[in-house]
Enzyme design. Sequence first.
Site, PDB file in Angstrom:
ATOM      1  N   SER A  76      -2.641  -7.462  -7.626  1.00 12.85           N
ATOM      2  CA  SER A  76      -2.791  -8.899  -7.858  1.00 12.85           C
ATOM      3  C   SER A  76      -3.729  -9.075  -9.043  1.00 12.85           C
ATOM      4  CB  SER A  76      -3.396  -9.567  -6.622  1.00 12.85           C
ATOM      5  OG  SER A  76      -2.584  -9.294  -5.508  1.00 12.85           O
ATOM      6  N   TRP A 126      -0.511  -7.409   1.535  1.00 10.59           N
ATOM      7  CA  TRP A 126       0.141  -6.102   1.412  1.00 10.59           C
ATOM      8  C   TRP A 126      -0.379  -5.122   2.446  1.00 10.59           C
ATOM      9  CZ3 TRP A 126      -3.228  -8.136  -2.328  1.00 10.59           C
ATOM     10  CH2 TRP A 126      -4.477  -7.525  -2.418  1.00 10.59           C
ATOM     11  N   CYS A 129      -5.058 -13.838   0.791  1.00  9.94           N
ATOM     12  CA  CYS A 129      -4.692 -12.617   0.064  1.00  9.94           C
ATOM     13  C   CYS A 129      -5.415 -11.406   0.651  1.00  9.94           C
ATOM     14  CB  CYS A 129      -5.048 -12.765  -1.418  1.00  9.94           C
ATOM     15  SG  CYS A 129      -4.619 -11.294  -2.362  1.00  9.94           S
ATOM     16  N   ASP A 170      -0.433 -13.720  -0.231  1.00  6.60           N
ATOM     17  CA  ASP A 170      -0.193 -12.610  -1.152  1.00  6.60           C
ATOM     18  C   ASP A 170      -0.801 -11.406  -0.428  1.00  6.60           C
ATOM     19  OD1 ASP A 170       0.258 -11.072  -3.408  1.00  6.60           O
ATOM     20  OD2 ASP A 170      -1.569 -11.699  -4.418  1.00  6.60           O
TER      21      ASP A 170
END
Length: 670
Positions: A430, A670, A623, A668
């Site tokens: 990011s 992961w 995020c 966002d």
Amino acid sequence: MSLDTLDHAVLLSIVLALITYVSKGKLWGVTSAPATSTGSRDIAEVLSASGKRCIVFHGSQTGTAEDYASKFAKELQSRFGIPSMTADLEKYDFDSLPALENKLVFFFMATYGEGEPTDNAIEFMEWLNSADDLAAVKFGVFGLGNSTYEFYNAIGRKVQAKIAELNGQFLGPYGEGDDGRGTMDEDFLSWKDAMFASLKDQLDVEEHAMQYQPALEVVELDAADPSTVFLGEPSRKYLDPSQDLSLGPFNHSHPYLAPIASTYELFSLASRSCIHAEFDLSDSNLRYSTGDHLAIWPSNSDAHVSKFLAIFGWEDKRNQVIDIRLLDQTASVPFPTPTTYETVVRHYLGITGPLSRQSLSAIAAFAPTDASKLLAMALGGNKDAFKEKIHDRYMDIADALAYISGGATWEVPFSFVIETTHSLQPRYYSISSSSLSEKRSIHVTAVVEADTPAGSDHLVTGVTTNLLRHIQLTQNQSSQDPHQRYNLSGPRGKLARFKLPVHVRRSTFKLPTNPASPVIMIGPGSGVAPFRGFVRDKVHRKTQNPNEKQGKIMLFYGCRSAEEDFLYKEEWPQYASKLGESFEMITAFSRETTRKVYVQHRIMERAEEIADLLGKGAFIYVCGDASRMARDVHDALAEVLVASKKMTREMAVDMLRNFKIQNRYQEDIW
Ligand code: FAD
């Protein structure tokens, strides 16, 4: 004047090099393999021309779906004699699909982001949505997803449902693999067994023992013009002097070799590391916007390359030039050729990471002794034994093979390794800079993956983050040793003076267009990366336009302690002084109190204010870690709504889902 022996040898080598150059290798009967083989986009035509009965499509973003599709196709061919091929969805038109009466069609579909198809599956999904009837065709579907995301396996399920709605026939059960629980491999194996059982019932097929049938042939070249040999260049363009490599579009097949202007360590701990790296775009037309992702193309470390070459006995052949001939015209060569053994292992194959049980079973046939073959087969065939002896000890393929054979080398065809090892993939970061204030520079914030977990007897390292750390230590002339060493100058010195191949992936993770809208950002750990970019955007706007109305900005950040791993600690007070009262950073340091405090606890403490901001149209951004944090934050936000708006939990969850649909709750993760 007579020529002595040495002169003759020199002359001969010059003549040979000239012949090679002029003939481009054709005198040896070898031509470079095309990246894709048949050229046609018509499925029926390709199947008929290649004599295949089964096509296994993959919608893949990071290569996992492609990898499973390939393993599945190979096993279908080898065990049941069904001629099979794999296919990238992007490379085909689908008009002839409804007429594939006597064929078998499989889909391996990954779900990406917020329940979206992967880039290469977008057009297929559009086609499927408008398709008429699929009654004549036999299908099988396996979805790959992550249950920590809300829209778990949305694409696999959509494909399965749509085929059912269009009256398609199913060859066996729908299957799903879950990366979130870490069971993808076992999920696939269970589904595959059920699918094969169903195929045996439905089709008139005989089962054989697995046998490797090469789709590629590796040819060792006696002579090759060195200037034509790929030494790790990402594609053919990089060996063509007429190409301007600073020009885009830059994407997954054409990265920019970006100079890294500066790097520094963000943690003040000896045991952990987080790298800040700044990529300079001034000599290219590569562009980004705040919130996008940077894809970094890594290479494998010296130690991993050596270990891999050693277990297969290829150390002496490191620099041997090879070309690849296609034995099956539907196969493709996943890297440019001619090249060398070492280049393939260092630059083009993913040789690290956990070994799968399926891969171990497949390679068992090449074990150096009967005892090691038996052990490999026993581990490959037993889930629990494999978990205990291989998986829980964090072995990659070279570790596992060395453990099984007691260090004896395995004589495996190089073509087998190429066909069964996934390509080395770029990793995404990011972007932590602002495209408004850093127009010609991209910043990333990468936590270095290096740990000796319980069960492992060695340091387990990530490929890209350790490459970044090696660059950081070298660039800053540090006396510290990197965990892994890499060839930093890259092929033909193209990456010398700290460059890496990169491209930008556009993201939908964006600030609201109206600067007066309040924003609530939640980004513990490296999850703060895009929020540094967002806040820098805000500061830039404020500096350019001091009278612009600015909504409230709340940034929830968490880490272990204020002294050790507080990312960009010195920067936040500067942003606060520029943005004034509109900006507030709320921190949670989990190791500073007896009870561990995380961002979700801070969210609860500020419930009323958050609810008030949501009432005023605030946007929520989350995020970082997908496995727990995102869910804990979601639950905390639901609690906030329950407590302050007097609604049931169901209503609160519904409201958050609606926020997601309206793009007012973006993740966002992961
Ligand atoms: P990899 O080589 O991919 O390894 C992954 C993990 O496997 C590591 O922990 C490694 O130690 C472990 N491993 C290695 N070998 C074995 C083995 N034999 N057995 C078991 N485990 C093994 N990360 C950030 O730090 N900052 C960001 O801003 C960021 N943004 C992201 C944005 C997106 C959209 C995505 C998808 C990911 C993002 N990531 C970010 C994560 C990042 O992409 C990488 O996954 C991460 O940096 C690890 O990459 P690596 O190449 O170093 O590790």
